[in-house]
Write a protein that holds these residues in place. Structure first.
Motif, PDB file in Angstrom:
ATOM      1  N   VAL A   1     -62.469 106.850   8.598  1.00 44.09           N
ATOM      2  CA  VAL A   1     -63.535 106.857   7.592  1.00 44.09           C
ATOM      3  C   VAL A   1     -64.720 105.967   7.994  1.00 44.09           C
ATOM      4  O   VAL A   1     -65.875 106.356   7.887  1.00 44.09           O
ATOM      5  CB  VAL A   1     -62.973 106.386   6.229  1.00 44.09           C
ATOM      6  N   ARG A   2     -64.419 104.776   8.487  1.00 47.74           N
ATOM      7  CA  ARG A   2     -65.484 103.788   8.691  1.00 47.74           C
ATOM      8  C   ARG A   2     -66.033 103.830  10.107  1.00 47.74           C
ATOM      9  O   ARG A   2     -65.299 104.039  11.071  1.00 47.74           O
ATOM     10  CB  ARG A   2     -64.953 102.391   8.370  1.00 47.74           C
TER      11      ARG A   2
ATOM     12  N   GLU B   1     -54.586 109.410   5.429  1.00 50.11           N
ATOM     13  CA  GLU B   1     -55.595 108.363   5.165  1.00 50.11           C
ATOM     14  C   GLU B   1     -55.158 107.412   4.052  1.00 50.11           C
ATOM     15  O   GLU B   1     -55.178 106.195   4.250  1.00 50.11           O
ATOM     16  CB  GLU B   1     -56.983 108.984   4.899  1.00 50.11           C
TER      17      GLU B   1
ATOM     18  N   VAL C   1     -58.827  96.323   3.242  1.00 48.86           N
ATOM     19  CA  VAL C   1     -59.580  97.562   3.026  1.00 48.86           C
ATOM     20  C   VAL C   1     -59.648  98.356   4.318  1.00 48.86           C
ATOM     21  O   VAL C   1     -59.650  97.779   5.412  1.00 48.86           O
ATOM     22  CB  VAL C   1     -61.011  97.260   2.519  1.00 48.86           C
ATOM     23  N   ASN C   2     -59.671  99.680   4.168  1.00 48.55           N
ATOM     24  CA  ASN C   2     -59.891 100.550   5.317  1.00 48.55           C
ATOM     25  C   ASN C   2     -58.792 100.337   6.365  1.00 48.55           C
ATOM     26  O   ASN C   2     -57.822  99.636   6.097  1.00 48.55           O
ATOM     27  CB  ASN C   2     -61.305 100.264   5.876  1.00 48.55           C
TER      28      ASN C   2
ATOM     29  N   CYS D   1     -59.618 110.978  -4.406  1.00 48.08           N
ATOM     30  CA  CYS D   1     -59.070 109.719  -4.920  1.00 48.08           C
ATOM     31  C   CYS D   1     -60.061 109.071  -5.869  1.00 48.08           C
ATOM     32  O   CYS D   1     -61.133 109.609  -6.142  1.00 48.08           O
ATOM     33  CB  CYS D   1     -58.691 108.779  -3.781  1.00 48.08           C
TER      34      CYS D   1
ATOM     35  N   ILE E   1     -53.654 102.626   4.267  1.00 48.62           N
ATOM     36  CA  ILE E   1     -53.859 101.382   3.510  1.00 48.62           C
ATOM     37  C   ILE E   1     -52.567 100.544   3.579  1.00 48.62           C
ATOM     38  O   ILE E   1     -52.605  99.341   3.826  1.00 48.62           O
ATOM     39  CB  ILE E   1     -54.209 101.683   2.025  1.00 48.62           C
TER      40      ILE E   1
ATOM     41  N   THR F   1     -61.997 106.647  -5.466  1.00 53.78           N
ATOM     42  CA  THR F   1     -63.298 106.394  -4.839  1.00 53.78           C
ATOM     43  C   THR F   1     -64.234 107.594  -5.052  1.00 53.78           C
ATOM     44  O   THR F   1     -65.402 107.427  -5.413  1.00 53.78           O
ATOM     45  CB  THR F   1     -63.095 106.140  -3.330  1.00 53.78           C
TER      46      THR F   1
ATOM     47  N   GLU G   1     -69.592 104.546   6.080  1.00 56.17           N
ATOM     48  CA  GLU G   1     -68.311 105.227   5.819  1.00 56.17           C
ATOM     49  C   GLU G   1     -68.565 106.686   5.481  1.00 56.17           C
ATOM     50  O   GLU G   1     -69.403 106.985   4.638  1.00 56.17           O
ATOM     51  CB  GLU G   1     -67.550 104.554   4.658  1.00 56.17           C
TER      52      GLU G   1
ATOM     53  N   HIS H   1     -63.364 111.744   1.907  1.00 57.07           N
ATOM     54  CA  HIS H   1     -63.030 110.915   3.085  1.00 57.07           C
ATOM     55  C   HIS H   1     -61.572 111.033   3.496  1.00 57.07           C
ATOM     56  O   HIS H   1     -61.176 110.505   4.520  1.00 57.07           O
ATOM     57  CB  HIS H   1     -63.402 109.445   2.815  1.00 57.07           C
TER      58      HIS H   1
HETATM   59  C1  BGC Z   1     -61.009 104.468   1.421  1.00 59.06           C
HETATM   60  C2  BGC Z   1     -61.338 103.447   2.503  1.00 59.06           C
HETATM   61  C3  BGC Z   1     -62.688 102.824   2.237  1.00 59.06           C
HETATM   62  C4  BGC Z   1     -62.724 102.261   0.832  1.00 59.06           C
HETATM   63  C5  BGC Z   1     -64.007 101.549   0.472  1.00 59.06           C
HETATM   64  C6  BGC Z   1     -61.195 103.877   0.049  1.00 59.06           C
HETATM   65  O1  BGC Z   1     -60.987 104.880  -0.920  1.00 59.06           O
HETATM   66  O2  BGC Z   1     -59.683 104.896   1.560  1.00 59.06           O
HETATM   67  O3  BGC Z   1     -61.330 104.056   3.755  1.00 59.06           O
HETATM   68  O4  BGC Z   1     -62.918 101.808   3.179  1.00 59.06           O
HETATM   69  O5  BGC Z   1     -62.471 103.310  -0.089  1.00 59.06           O
HETATM   70  O6  BGC Z   1     -65.144 102.344   0.587  1.00 59.06           O
END
Ligand code: BGC
Ligand code: ZN
Length: 372
Positions: free
Chosen positions: A90-91, A153, A314-315, A39, A157, A41, A117, A64
């Motif tokens: 993740v966290r 995952e 978030v998360n 993604c 969200i 991120t 994370e 993640h």
């Molecule tokens: C993830 C979350 C994470 C966030 C911030 C996102 O891409 O899905 O799990 O908390 O990034 O780091």
């Protein structure tokens, strides 16, 4: 074993040879990774904007969005057995005794900011062959969802957003009593901003909850996106043909906005066309651009006079993972080809570096670490 890792100090990205993990407590399980989703991120970490290695390491294994198969479960990891498919959260909680959120397993609401994370902040991620994790962070997924469970995952969200929305809207008589259960969103209009994986999965979740759903996004070179929107019975309004104002004329009063583009200028334009008692949900994390002008008097007036509410999220919590697994199963039954179409391509671990550093297009690209 092979792993895809970022070296933030050297500003490099490599496939590394990382030591195989082994069980360190009786409540852990060893997982063979199958699929890891990519993604925004990951792309941001791969371009060194953030991403922190674990203390003492010079690299961070990324990834993640996971799906794995249990190889070995510790004697006290009682809900798991070899062969189970699992999606990991993740966290991980911060260590501060006064952080009530983390102490109660709600590190998605960590107060201190000292959470970690996997694949993002001070903990190695999932883009590798084997992973060891505590059972409490693993969610079992039914076999039937094998090829799409990597979407769990990103769907969490939306699940966390909806869980909060239902609580928030208890502030007023909101639900429409129809006598039949058409879902808590029935008779309300939800607007999704963006048609990436988070937006499309959010649109599905909103549709399932009974909303009339409109997706407002730039038409994508990847035609599948509009097809997916069509297939789930949502409306697509192309952002290059309709201004926000024109879009709002088409939709009528908007009750919920699910923002999934991370573009603040668009978001603040849409805030100005919110309907009465509406809720605007931010999920995107914008990069810092130049400041823009916004009519704050108008926004504040409306927020007060129309009882509007804006929140960011978030998360996700374990219960949001459970909801995501359940709903993904329902999406699959209702809209099988639309759900499958969210996954654009599967690539090998060696191709992962190219995937996170270039724009392959498509919707969700997945690193297929192993086949099972
Ligand atoms: C993830 C979350 C994470 C966030 C911030 C996102 O891409 O899905 O799990 O908390 O990034 O780091
Ligand atoms: Zn992600």
């Amino acid at each position: 074993m092979k792993a895809v890792a970022v070296f933030p100090d050297k500003r490099e990205l490599h496939v590394v040879d990382h030591p195989e993990p082994s069980l360190e407590s009786p409540t852990q399980a060893k997982i063979r990774m199958l699929d890891v989703g990519i993604c925004g991120t990951d792309k941001e970490i791969a371009s060194f904007q953030y991403g922190t290695p674990p203390d003492g390491d010079d690299y961070l294994i990324i990834g993640h969005e996971s799906l794995g198969e249990v190889l070995e479960a510790g004697p006290e990891a009682k809900k798991l057995k070899p062969g189970d498919l699992v999606v990991a959260t993740v966290r991980r909680p911060c260590g501060h005794p006064e952080c009530r959120a983390c102490r109660e397993g709600r590190q998605d609401f960590c107060y201190t900011g000292d959470f970690t994370e996997r694949g993002i902040k001070q903990r190695h991620g999932y883009m590798t062959e084997l992973v060891v994790e505590e059972e409490q962070y693993l969610n079992v997924v039914p076999r039937e969802l094998r090829d799409v469970a990597v979407l769990v995952e990103p769907l969490t969200i939306a699940e966390k957003s909806l869980a909060q929305l239902w609580q928030i809207q208890q502030r007023l008589p909101w639900g429409c009593d129809t006598g039949v259960d058409k879902g808590p969103g029935h008779c309300h209009h939800a607007l999704v901003l963006g048609a990436g994986p988070v937006g499309l999965l959010g649109a599905m979740a909103l549709k399932l909850a009974g909303f009339e759903v409109t997706v407002y996004s730039r038409t994508h070179s990847h035609a599948d996106k509009d097809d997916i929107v069509d297939a789930i019975g949502a409306n697509f309004i192309p952002a290059e043909k309709y201004s926000v104002e024109q879009m709002a004329k088409e939709t009528g009063p908007i009750d919920v906005v699910y923002e999934a583009v991370g573009a603040s200028s668009l978001a603040f334009e849409v805030i100005q066309v919110l309907g009465p008692n509406a809720v605007f949900i931010f999920t995107g994390v914008p990069g810092r651009k130049a400041p823009i002008q916004v009519d704050t008097d108008l926004i504040m007036r409306d927020m007060v006079l129309k009882n509007q509410l804006v929140f960011g999220t978030v998360n996700a919590a374990p219960e949001n993972f459970q909801d995501a697994i359940r709903d993904l199963g329902t999406f699959r039954q209702r809209w099988p080809s639309a759900v499958n179409a969210i996954i654009t391509g599967r690539f090998s671990l060696d191709q992962a570096i190219d995937l996170v550093t270039s724009d392959k297009g498509g919707i969700k690209n997945v690193v297929a670490v192993a086949h099972a």
